[in-house]
Write an enzyme that holds these catalytic residues in place. Structure first.
Site, short mmCIF file in Angstrom:
data_model
loop_
_atom_site.label_atom_id
_atom_site.label_comp_id
_atom_site.label_asym_id
_atom_site.label_seq_id
_atom_site.Cartn_x
_atom_site.Cartn_y
_atom_site.Cartn_z
CG ASP A 113 -2.09 0.94 1.10
OD1 ASP A 113 -2.43 1.32 -0.05
OD2 ASP A 113 -2.65 1.32 2.14
CG HIS A 173 -0.54 2.08 -9.28
ND1 HIS A 173 -0.67 1.76 -7.95
CD2 HIS A 173 -1.66 2.79 -9.59
CE1 HIS A 173 -1.82 2.26 -7.48
NE2 HIS A 173 -2.42 2.89 -8.46
CG LEU A 182 9.42 -17.27 -3.32
CD1 LEU A 182 9.23 -17.29 -1.80
CD2 LEU A 182 10.03 -15.91 -3.71
C1 IPE Z 1 -5.47 -2.80 -0.12
O1 IPE Z 1 -5.14 -1.46 -0.31
C2 IPE Z 1 -5.43 -3.54 -1.41
C3 IPE Z 1 -4.14 -3.62 -2.09
C4 IPE Z 1 -2.99 -3.18 -1.68
C5 IPE Z 1 -4.18 -4.28 -3.35
P1 IPE Z 1 -6.25 -0.33 -0.44
O2 IPE Z 1 -5.52 0.94 -0.62
O3 IPE Z 1 -7.24 -0.70 -1.47
O4 IPE Z 1 -6.96 -0.39 0.99
P2 IPE Z 1 -7.89 0.66 1.74
O5 IPE Z 1 -8.96 1.06 0.78
O6 IPE Z 1 -7.03 1.82 2.11
O7 IPE Z 1 -8.39 -0.07 2.94
C1 IPE Z 2 -1.64 0.17 -3.36
O1 IPE Z 2 -1.40 1.53 -3.35
C2 IPE Z 2 -1.84 -0.40 -4.74
C3 IPE Z 2 -3.22 -0.83 -5.02
C4 IPE Z 2 -4.23 -0.82 -4.20
C5 IPE Z 2 -3.44 -1.34 -6.35
P1 IPE Z 2 -2.58 2.57 -3.35
O2 IPE Z 2 -2.95 2.88 -4.77
O3 IPE Z 2 -3.71 2.11 -2.50
O4 IPE Z 2 -1.88 3.83 -2.71
P2 IPE Z 2 -2.50 4.84 -1.65
O5 IPE Z 2 -2.95 4.01 -0.48
O6 IPE Z 2 -3.65 5.53 -2.31
O7 IPE Z 2 -1.37 5.74 -1.30
MG MG Z 3 -4.15 2.34 -0.55
#
Ligand code: IPE
Ligand code: IPE
Ligand code: MG
Length: 253
Positions: free
Chosen positions: A25, A42, A136
């Site tokens: 995240d 990303h 792995l």
């Molecule tokens: C969780 O992250 C899902 C992934 C990393 C793929 P999100 O960014 O979607 O989670 P919330 O919405 O903050 O809980």
């Molecule tokens: C995690 O990073 C990747 C996915 C959920 C695909 P985020 O896109 O949720 O990044 P933040 O949480 O908005 O910073």
């Molecule tokens: Mg996120």
């Protein structure tokens, strides 16, 4: 083979987690902080995936599971979802040979039905091409949700064992967990979430029952081998009691 359940028997534990599960995240915030579009985060996140796979492989981790796209991530703007899908395709096309060279077996879990044909074919192909690798097991959770998993396992169980509807007392944990999408892996020993949030966000809700939970403010694109080492050092200091007392742990041989 059904894997041991942490609630039915006490699993063997070691210094290095056998199974590490990561919520990657903070990509969006990493980019926003740099005045870049979220999608740039990303793109950078893919490099962190490579680092994590390599670092875990070198440290003797047997299973690494990465949450790439949740069943709720479809709620994001269409443009971001579409970039994430393209990135998934591009990465699968580019990385499979490298995974084979590193002895990594790739598996994808989640509801793949909504993905387009090309992506589903690539996934099947990548899984087949890496199927003989055994250093792995890298699992990517894509359109995955813990609740979806429990529901699909329940449906599969009832389809296989219609007799259970009349004898619910015969339903046990093993019957259900054997049908979860990751039945091939032991339960995670260590869960890591980058990006500072302290929540599970519908990840492996069944399997995390006794997992050690580690949260770090580091954004995913910045996460590297040194951060893995920090998480593993923290893990080594945990006392995994699985319901027992510290005293019992000290006196066991
Ligand atoms: C969780 O992250 C899902 C992934 C990393 C793929 P999100 O960014 O979607 O989670 P919330 O919405 O903050 O809980
Ligand atoms: C995690 O990073 C990747 C996915 C959920 C695909 P985020 O896109 O949720 O990044 P933040 O949480 O908005 O910073
Ligand atoms: Mg996120």
């Amino acid at each position: 083979m059904t894997q041991a359940s942490s609630t039915r028997s006490i699993p063997a534990t070691g210094q290095i987690p056998r199974h590490v599960a990561i919520i990657m995240d903070g990509n969006g915030r990493w980019a926003t902080q740099r005045m870049l579009p979220r999608t740039a985060g990303h793109v950078r996140g893919v490099q962190a995936v490579r680092r994590a796979v390599e670092a875990c492989g070198r440290r003797g981790v047997e299973y690494l599971t990465l949450f790439a796209f949740s069943s709720e991530n479809w709620r994001r703007p269409a443009q971001e979802v579409s970039l994430l899908m393209k990135l998934f395709v591009r990465t699968l096309e580019k990385e499979v040979d490298k995974l084979i060279a590193q002895g990594v077996r790739l598996r994808i879990v989640g509801d793949l039905a909504p993905f387009d044909r090309k992506l589903r074919d690539l996934i099947r192909d990548a899984e087949a091409r890496t199927a003989d690798q055994s250093s792995l097991v890298l699992t990517i959770a894509a359109n995955y949700g813990g609740r979806w998993d429990i529901l699909q396992a329940t449906r599969a169980l009832l389809a296989d064992r219609p007799d259970l509807a009349d004898h619910p007392e015969q339903l046990d944990e093993d019957a259900l967990s054997a049908r979860l999408a990751m039945a091939y892996a032991p339960e995670p020993d260590l869960f890591i979430r980058t990006g500072g949030e302290q929540r599970i966000s519908n990840f492996l809700i069944w399997q995390l029952a006794y997992t050690e939970l580690y949260f770090t403010p580091c954004y995913w694109p910045d996460f590297g081998a040194a951060d893995i080492d920090q998480a593993f050092a923290w893990y080594r200091d945990r006392e995994r009691r699985f319901g027992r007392t510290s005293e019992q742990l000290r006196t066991q041989t």
